[in-house]
Scaffold this active site. Structure first.
Site, PDB file in Angstrom:
ATOM      1  N   ARG A   8      39.335  47.589  39.116  1.00  0.00           N
ATOM      2  CA  ARG A   8      40.359  47.507  38.077  1.00  0.00           C
ATOM      3  C   ARG A   8      39.777  47.728  36.681  1.00  0.00           C
ATOM      4  O   ARG A   8      40.299  48.528  35.908  1.00  0.00           O
ATOM      5  CB  ARG A   8      41.062  46.141  38.131  1.00  0.00           C
ATOM      6  CG  ARG A   8      41.835  45.838  39.401  1.00  0.00           C
ATOM      7  CD  ARG A   8      42.899  46.853  39.711  1.00  0.00           C
ATOM      8  NE  ARG A   8      43.821  47.070  38.602  1.00  0.00           N
ATOM      9  CZ  ARG A   8      44.565  48.150  38.450  1.00  0.00           C
ATOM     10  NH1 ARG A   8      44.469  49.150  39.312  1.00  0.00           N
ATOM     11  NH2 ARG A   8      45.407  48.268  37.432  1.00  0.00           N
ATOM     12  N   ILE A   9      38.713  47.016  36.347  1.00  0.00           N
ATOM     13  CA  ILE A   9      38.155  47.140  34.999  1.00  0.00           C
ATOM     14  C   ILE A   9      37.455  48.482  34.827  1.00  0.00           C
ATOM     15  O   ILE A   9      37.616  49.157  33.802  1.00  0.00           O
ATOM     16  CB  ILE A   9      37.205  45.973  34.686  1.00  0.00           C
ATOM     17  CG1 ILE A   9      37.979  44.641  34.697  1.00  0.00           C
ATOM     18  CG2 ILE A   9      36.528  46.180  33.333  1.00  0.00           C
ATOM     19  CD1 ILE A   9      39.124  44.574  33.704  1.00  0.00           C
ATOM     20  N   SER A  65      35.053  36.846  29.745  1.00  0.00           N
ATOM     21  CA  SER A  65      36.190  37.117  30.621  1.00  0.00           C
ATOM     22  C   SER A  65      37.398  37.514  29.787  1.00  0.00           C
ATOM     23  O   SER A  65      37.411  37.346  28.561  1.00  0.00           O
ATOM     24  CB  SER A  65      36.527  35.871  31.450  1.00  0.00           C
ATOM     25  OG  SER A  65      37.020  34.841  30.598  1.00  0.00           O
ATOM     26  N   CYS A  66      38.423  38.008  30.453  1.00  0.00           N
ATOM     27  CA  CYS A  66      39.654  38.351  29.733  1.00  0.00           C
ATOM     28  C   CYS A  66      40.257  37.120  29.078  1.00  0.00           C
ATOM     29  O   CYS A  66      40.823  37.204  27.977  1.00  0.00           O
ATOM     30  CB  CYS A  66      40.655  39.000  30.677  1.00  0.00           C
ATOM     31  SG  CYS A  66      41.146  37.960  32.083  1.00  0.00           S
ATOM     32  N   ARG A  91      44.112  29.879  48.078  1.00  0.00           N
ATOM     33  CA  ARG A  91      44.126  31.341  48.057  1.00  0.00           C
ATOM     34  C   ARG A  91      44.234  31.948  49.454  1.00  0.00           C
ATOM     35  O   ARG A  91      44.085  33.162  49.617  1.00  0.00           O
ATOM     36  CB  ARG A  91      42.907  31.872  47.304  1.00  0.00           C
ATOM     37  CG  ARG A  91      43.127  31.869  45.802  1.00  0.00           C
ATOM     38  CD  ARG A  91      41.992  32.499  45.050  1.00  0.00           C
ATOM     39  NE  ARG A  91      40.884  31.564  44.873  1.00  0.00           N
ATOM     40  CZ  ARG A  91      39.718  31.879  44.334  1.00  0.00           C
ATOM     41  NH1 ARG A  91      39.501  33.123  43.925  1.00  0.00           N
ATOM     42  NH2 ARG A  91      38.773  30.969  44.203  1.00  0.00           N
ATOM     43  N   THR A 150      38.980  27.338  37.332  1.00  0.00           N
ATOM     44  CA  THR A 150      38.635  28.137  36.151  1.00  0.00           C
ATOM     45  C   THR A 150      37.444  27.520  35.440  1.00  0.00           C
ATOM     46  O   THR A 150      37.304  26.297  35.398  1.00  0.00           O
ATOM     47  CB  THR A 150      39.826  28.250  35.177  1.00  0.00           C
ATOM     48  OG1 THR A 150      39.409  29.000  34.025  1.00  0.00           O
ATOM     49  CG2 THR A 150      40.320  26.891  34.713  1.00  0.00           C
ATOM     50  N   ARG A 172      47.826  31.190  39.229  1.00  0.00           N
ATOM     51  CA  ARG A 172      48.155  32.604  39.431  1.00  0.00           C
ATOM     52  C   ARG A 172      49.650  32.708  39.743  1.00  0.00           C
ATOM     53  O   ARG A 172      50.185  31.910  40.516  1.00  0.00           O
ATOM     54  CB  ARG A 172      47.346  33.184  40.593  1.00  0.00           C
ATOM     55  CG  ARG A 172      45.822  33.047  40.437  1.00  0.00           C
ATOM     56  CD  ARG A 172      45.189  34.255  39.831  1.00  0.00           C
ATOM     57  NE  ARG A 172      43.738  34.085  39.749  1.00  0.00           N
ATOM     58  CZ  ARG A 172      42.881  34.421  40.702  1.00  0.00           C
ATOM     59  NH1 ARG A 172      43.332  34.953  41.832  1.00  0.00           N
ATOM     60  NH2 ARG A 172      41.587  34.240  40.536  1.00  0.00           N
TER      61      ARG A 172
END
Length: 343
Positions: A12-13, A154-155, A200, A213, A236
């Site tokens: 993605r990045i 991080s974003c 998850r 996180t 999420r």
């Protein structure tokens, strides 16, 4: 002379970095000379051209023998699991953008340096043994020419740290708490499947899912004065891009809503232009898709309680904004080295 970048890991990045480079008009100043990715080359080209979040890439993409070209620029394509075996020296790579998400330590980055790259920039939080962790616009002035291994954080750190810095400079922050409301990621299954994190294991599109996180630790690295004074949780949500940060801080001085919004608006037009943005429009998450800023203040959601508790809603495109900051930081790393060489 153009800056030469290589990308290790074209997910993605990695793909958004290439798109951001060409869409920003910087492709003459910065050249992607190589991509190392273990996936099938046809899939690499296809996913660069067509993207569910960001749409079709309108620069021509062609797959050749061991190359992929973008707008006529040939990029060497490798499928090498050992970074130390990559021909970075031959290609004259200035900075490797380490975007696999697998490597995170100085030892891992050293593999790229052994292969001949001059510097390495992680696209995710790295171990404490790297030379620096940078949030561009806040502490990029701490970069030094001798720094060879750097993390871009991080974003979420790039989203929240500029806002914290503005509020602290204006009003003085005592402490804070953050909830990250993050779009789904590729470590979540479409339907229930096994994962070491039991939450998850659940289908990404059917639940709001709490996840671990390390954001508070990331804030400590960038702004050490706040060590132990921020806490963070994350969930999420069933969207594929754009993240919101619910930020609450207590401050040292009495404030009102207008003072808070005005302080943020002022910095968005001044020192943090291009990094921080402000809106008072009635927008939703999709409206921030493909926004290059690290953080966008939603002024309609600002709240102040008892004059010293501030609550903000801060948006970011967790892919596009961060990809743009990777390019900013890489440019800054190379610029410092060039200045030193001139001297």
């Amino acid at each position: 002379m153009a800056i030469k970048l290589a990308i290790n890991g074209f997910g993605r990045i990695g793909r958004n970095i290439v798109r951001a480079l060409y869409e920003s008009g910087l492709s003459n100043e910065i050249k992607i000379v190589a991509i190392n990715e273990l996936a099938d080359p046809e899939a690499i080209a296809h996913l660069l051209k067509y993207d569910t979040s960001h749409g079709r890439f309108f620069f021509p993409v062609k797959l050749g023998e061991d190359t992929i070209s973008v707008a006529g620029d040939a990029i060497a394509l490798f499928c090498e699991p050992n970074p130390a075996e990559l021909p970075w020296k031959t290609l004259g790579v200035d900075v490797v953008l380490e975007c696999t998400g697998v490597y995170h330590s100085r030892e891992h980055a050293q593999l790229h340096l052994t292969a001949g790259a001059k510097k390495v920039l992680f696209s995710h939080p790295a171990d404490n043994d790297v030379d620096a962790t940078i949030v561009y616009g806040i502490n990029d002035d701490e970069l030094k020419p001798e720094h060879t291994i750097v993390s871009n954080g991080s974003c979420t750190t790039n989203c929240v740290v500029p806002v914290i810095k503005v509020l602290d400079d204006a009003f003085g922050i005592e402490s804070g708490a953050i909830t990250t409301i993050h779009a789904s990621m590729n470590d979540q299954p479409v339907i229930d499947a096994y994962h070491h994190d039991l939450r998850r294991t659940r289908a990404a599109s059917q639940s709001i899912i709490p996840v671990d996180t390390k954001l508070a630790r990331g804030i400590d690295r960038i702004l050490p004065k706040f060590k132990g004074r921020f806490e963070a949780i994350a969930v999420r949500v069933p969207t594929i891009n754009v993240t919101a940060m619910d930020l609450s801080v207590t401050v040292n001085t009495d404030v009102d809503l207008n003072a808070v919004n005005n302080a943020l608006k002022a910095q968005a037009k001044d020192r943090l232009e291009g990094i921080l943005s402000y809106t008072a429009e009635p927008l939703v998450s999709i409206d921030f898709n493909h926004d290059p800023h690290s953080c966008i203040i939603d002024g309609t959601q600002t709240r102040v309680s008892h004059k010293r508790l501030i609550k903000l809603l801060v948006w970011c495109d967790n892919e596009w904004g961060f990809a743009n900051r990777m390019l900013d930081t890489a440019r800054a790393m190379v610029a410092l080295e060039k200045i030193t060489n001139i001297k």
